[in-house]
Design a protein around this motif. Structure first.
Motif, PDB file in Angstrom:
ATOM      1  N   SER A 105       0.826  -1.099   0.037  1.00 60.50           N
ATOM      2  CA  SER A 105       0.108   0.005   0.018  1.00 60.50           C
ATOM      3  C   SER A 105       0.830   1.340   0.044  1.00 60.50           C
ATOM      4  O   SER A 105       0.176   2.328   0.059  1.00 60.50           O
ATOM      5  CB  SER A 105      -0.769  -0.139   1.248  1.00 60.50           C
ATOM      6  N   MET A 106       2.214   1.227  -0.390  1.00 57.17           N
ATOM      7  CA  MET A 106       3.178   2.226   0.059  1.00 57.17           C
ATOM      8  C   MET A 106       3.345   3.141  -1.121  1.00 57.17           C
ATOM      9  O   MET A 106       4.578   3.944  -1.310  1.00 57.17           O
ATOM     10  CB  MET A 106       4.338   1.709   0.649  1.00 57.17           C
ATOM     11  N   GLY A 107       2.857   2.796  -2.414  1.00 58.67           N
ATOM     12  CA  GLY A 107       2.913   3.611  -3.331  1.00 58.67           C
ATOM     13  C   GLY A 107       3.906   2.891  -4.589  1.00 58.67           C
ATOM     14  O   GLY A 107       4.375   1.709  -4.417  1.00 58.67           O
ATOM     15  N   ALA A 108       3.893   3.632  -5.799  1.00 59.12           N
ATOM     16  CA  ALA A 108       4.623   2.887  -7.077  1.00 59.12           C
ATOM     17  C   ALA A 108       5.933   2.336  -6.839  1.00 59.12           C
ATOM     18  O   ALA A 108       6.503   1.460  -7.227  1.00 59.12           O
ATOM     19  CB  ALA A 108       4.442   3.908  -8.167  1.00 59.12           C
ATOM     20  N   ILE A 109       6.676   3.328  -6.235  1.00 62.57           N
ATOM     21  CA  ILE A 109       8.396   3.341  -5.980  1.00 62.57           C
ATOM     22  C   ILE A 109       8.464   1.838  -5.173  1.00 62.57           C
ATOM     23  O   ILE A 109       9.235   0.932  -5.374  1.00 62.57           O
ATOM     24  CB  ILE A 109       9.233   4.274  -5.648  1.00 62.57           C
ATOM     25  N   ALA A 110       7.865   2.003  -4.025  1.00 58.56           N
ATOM     26  CA  ALA A 110       7.902   0.530  -3.130  1.00 58.56           C
ATOM     27  C   ALA A 110       7.306  -0.521  -3.726  1.00 58.56           C
ATOM     28  O   ALA A 110       7.901  -1.680  -3.550  1.00 58.56           O
ATOM     29  CB  ALA A 110       7.144   0.838  -1.947  1.00 58.56           C
ATOM     30  N   GLU A 111       6.229  -0.582  -4.523  1.00 57.92           N
ATOM     31  CA  GLU A 111       5.629  -1.589  -5.264  1.00 57.92           C
ATOM     32  C   GLU A 111       6.632  -2.080  -6.228  1.00 57.92           C
ATOM     33  O   GLU A 111       6.907  -3.244  -6.478  1.00 57.92           O
ATOM     34  CB  GLU A 111       4.201  -1.386  -5.688  1.00 57.92           C
ATOM     35  N   ALA A 112       7.327  -1.304  -6.788  1.00 54.29           N
ATOM     36  CA  ALA A 112       8.218  -1.682  -8.240  1.00 54.29           C
ATOM     37  C   ALA A 112       9.313  -2.338  -7.482  1.00 54.29           C
ATOM     38  O   ALA A 112       9.882  -3.505  -8.218  1.00 54.29           O
ATOM     39  CB  ALA A 112       8.446  -0.370  -9.047  1.00 54.29           C
ATOM     40  N   LEU A 113       9.919  -2.035  -6.275  1.00 52.53           N
ATOM     41  CA  LEU A 113      10.954  -2.778  -5.468  1.00 52.53           C
ATOM     42  C   LEU A 113      10.405  -4.358  -5.113  1.00 52.53           C
ATOM     43  O   LEU A 113      11.370  -5.161  -5.277  1.00 52.53           O
ATOM     44  CB  LEU A 113      11.673  -1.886  -4.523  1.00 52.53           C
ATOM     45  N   ARG A 114       9.403  -4.039  -4.415  1.00 49.38           N
ATOM     46  CA  ARG A 114       8.778  -5.576  -3.849  1.00 49.38           C
ATOM     47  C   ARG A 114       8.909  -6.360  -5.115  1.00 49.38           C
ATOM     48  O   ARG A 114       9.085  -7.488  -4.936  1.00 49.38           O
ATOM     49  CB  ARG A 114       7.583  -5.175  -3.292  1.00 49.38           C
ATOM     50  N   ALA A 115       8.028  -6.164  -6.353  1.00 51.72           N
ATOM     51  CA  ALA A 115       8.086  -6.984  -7.248  1.00 51.72           C
ATOM     52  C   ALA A 115       9.069  -7.560  -8.054  1.00 51.72           C
ATOM     53  O   ALA A 115       9.168  -8.455  -8.792  1.00 51.72           O
ATOM     54  CB  ALA A 115       7.080  -6.296  -8.243  1.00 51.72           C
ATOM     55  N   LEU A 116      10.390  -6.846  -7.557  1.00 55.13           N
ATOM     56  CA  LEU A 116      11.582  -7.377  -8.533  1.00 55.13           C
ATOM     57  C   LEU A 116      11.933  -8.830  -8.102  1.00 55.13           C
ATOM     58  O   LEU A 116      11.507  -9.517  -7.218  1.00 55.13           O
ATOM     59  CB  LEU A 116      12.640  -6.559  -7.883  1.00 55.13           C
ATOM     60  N   PRO A 117      12.382  -9.630  -9.332  1.00 53.56           N
ATOM     61  CA  PRO A 117      12.572 -11.057  -9.008  1.00 53.56           C
ATOM     62  C   PRO A 117      13.498 -11.273  -7.713  1.00 53.56           C
ATOM     63  O   PRO A 117      13.456 -12.456  -7.078  1.00 53.56           O
ATOM     64  CB  PRO A 117      13.178 -11.493 -10.273  1.00 53.56           C
ATOM     65  N   ASP A 118      14.365 -10.509  -7.688  1.00 54.48           N
ATOM     66  CA  ASP A 118      15.354 -10.815  -6.189  1.00 54.48           C
ATOM     67  C   ASP A 118      15.092 -10.055  -5.311  1.00 54.48           C
ATOM     68  O   ASP A 118      15.936 -10.066  -4.091  1.00 54.48           O
ATOM     69  CB  ASP A 118      16.800 -10.365  -7.014  1.00 54.48           C
ATOM     70  N   SER A 119      13.802  -9.393  -4.952  1.00 52.70           N
ATOM     71  CA  SER A 119      13.522  -8.744  -3.776  1.00 52.70           C
ATOM     72  C   SER A 119      13.060 -10.002  -2.712  1.00 52.70           C
ATOM     73  O   SER A 119      12.585 -10.899  -3.142  1.00 52.70           O
ATOM     74  CB  SER A 119      12.241  -7.804  -4.327  1.00 52.70           C
ATOM     75  N   VAL A 120      13.288  -9.687  -1.534  1.00 52.36           N
ATOM     76  CA  VAL A 120      12.957 -10.253  -0.415  1.00 52.36           C
ATOM     77  C   VAL A 120      12.344  -9.331   0.619  1.00 52.36           C
ATOM     78  O   VAL A 120      12.412  -8.169   0.678  1.00 52.36           O
ATOM     79  CB  VAL A 120      14.121 -10.878   0.416  1.00 52.36           C
ATOM     80  N   ARG A 121      11.274 -10.135   1.395  1.00 48.41           N
ATOM     81  CA  ARG A 121      10.393  -9.307   2.310  1.00 48.41           C
ATOM     82  C   ARG A 121      10.167  -9.800   3.434  1.00 48.41           C
ATOM     83  O   ARG A 121      10.187 -11.070   3.686  1.00 48.41           O
ATOM     84  CB  ARG A 121       9.212  -9.283   1.297  1.00 48.41           C
ATOM     85  N   SER A 122       9.919  -8.993   4.471  1.00 47.22           N
ATOM     86  CA  SER A 122       9.930  -9.490   5.855  1.00 47.22           C
ATOM     87  C   SER A 122       8.410  -9.871   5.855  1.00 47.22           C
ATOM     88  O   SER A 122       7.574  -9.663   5.167  1.00 47.22           O
ATOM     89  CB  SER A 122      10.046  -8.586   6.999  1.00 47.22           C
TER      90      SER A 122
END
Length: 270
Positions: A105-122
């Protein structure tokens, strides 16, 4: 105030790289970004270009982090107590269970990083962060359900490794490290988080405590005072005012100042 803008037309990745370096971002930094894409003006390629440019600047030894909060994972009827009626049951049943691919819910830039193939998430259902880079896995590795922005969280880890905060077109009312700082004060304001979890195949609702919302009461003041205290330079990238804030001295300042302000609030209510 210094300014860096596009060479022609919209902002390119090269324009943004120049801008971030002017703000003070350097290779190897662990950097959490609070941002507004629209504040930059037109960016060729949109949020993906912004993320690409930031990764370029911090380089392979750096780490790029964004909040990936999911406010949609919350009780739609928080004031309702007791056995829910059919309407409350239906609304609560529609709330999604958190999973790593759930949209932020944090906007386009945050979502773009979250969606990267090598992104990890808590894993926190409401207050997760997404990260890429050298320290990404360690940053997201631990986050308690209660006090999700406190010491046992990615924010605590970023503090401990000497990270930085980049504000892009947003103010300190969007700076989660002020919530982190408040967890370290003697008498923080508190709230209840409530969200569904899947526990052994059963959907259950969980309640935890965390620091409360500031609602622009003290955070803008504390942020402004810190910037004045150490002489932070604002740089306009595209159309966005940007500031780079070092986490450790910021938190030390914010804990002391928030404690003073919260004590004054308590004395006024007494």
């Amino acid at each position: 105030m210094q300014s860096t803008g596009p060479r022609s037309g919209g902002l390119t990745a090269a324009d943004l790289v120049e801008g971030w370096r002017e703000v003070g971002v350097e290779e190897g930094m662990a950097l959490i970004v609070h941002s507004s894409l629209s504040s930059l003006g037109h960016v060729e390629g949109g949020a993906a270009t912004v993320v690409e440019s930031l990764r370029n600047v911090v380089g392979p030894t750096g780490t790029l982090v964004t909040p990936a909060f999911t406010w949609q994972v919350a009780d739609p009827d928080p004031a309702h107590v007791g056995v829910p009626d059919a309407a409350v049951k239906e609304r609560r049943a529609a709330v999604p269970i958190f999973h790593p691919g759930l949209q932020s819910s944090m906007g386009a830039i945050a979502e773009a990083l979250r969606a990267l193939p090598d992104s990890v998430r808590s894993p926190h259902p409401q207050a997760s962060v997404a990260a890429v880079g050298a320290h990404a896995a360690a940053l997201v590795g631990r986050q308690t359900l209660g006090f999700a922005v406190g010491g046992t969280s990615p924010f605590g880890h970023l503090h401990d490794i000497g990270g930085y905060i980049l504000l892009v077109g947003v103010g300190h009312n969007r700076n989660t490290f002020l919530h982190y700082a408040e967890t370290l004060t003697p008498s923080p304001r508190l709230k209840v988080r409530r969200f569904p979890l899947n526990v052994d195949g059963e959907r259950v609702w969980v309640e935890t405590l965390d620091v409360g919302n500031d609602n622009d009461t003290h955070f803008p003041t504390v942020g402004r005072e810190f910037e004045e205290h150490i002489g932070i330079k604002e740089v306009v990238v595209g159309q966005a005012p940007c500031r780079l804030v070092p986490v450790q001295p910021f938190v030390s300042f914010a804990v002391r100042r928030l404690a003073e302000l919260l004590t004054a609030d308590a004395e006024q209510k007494a």
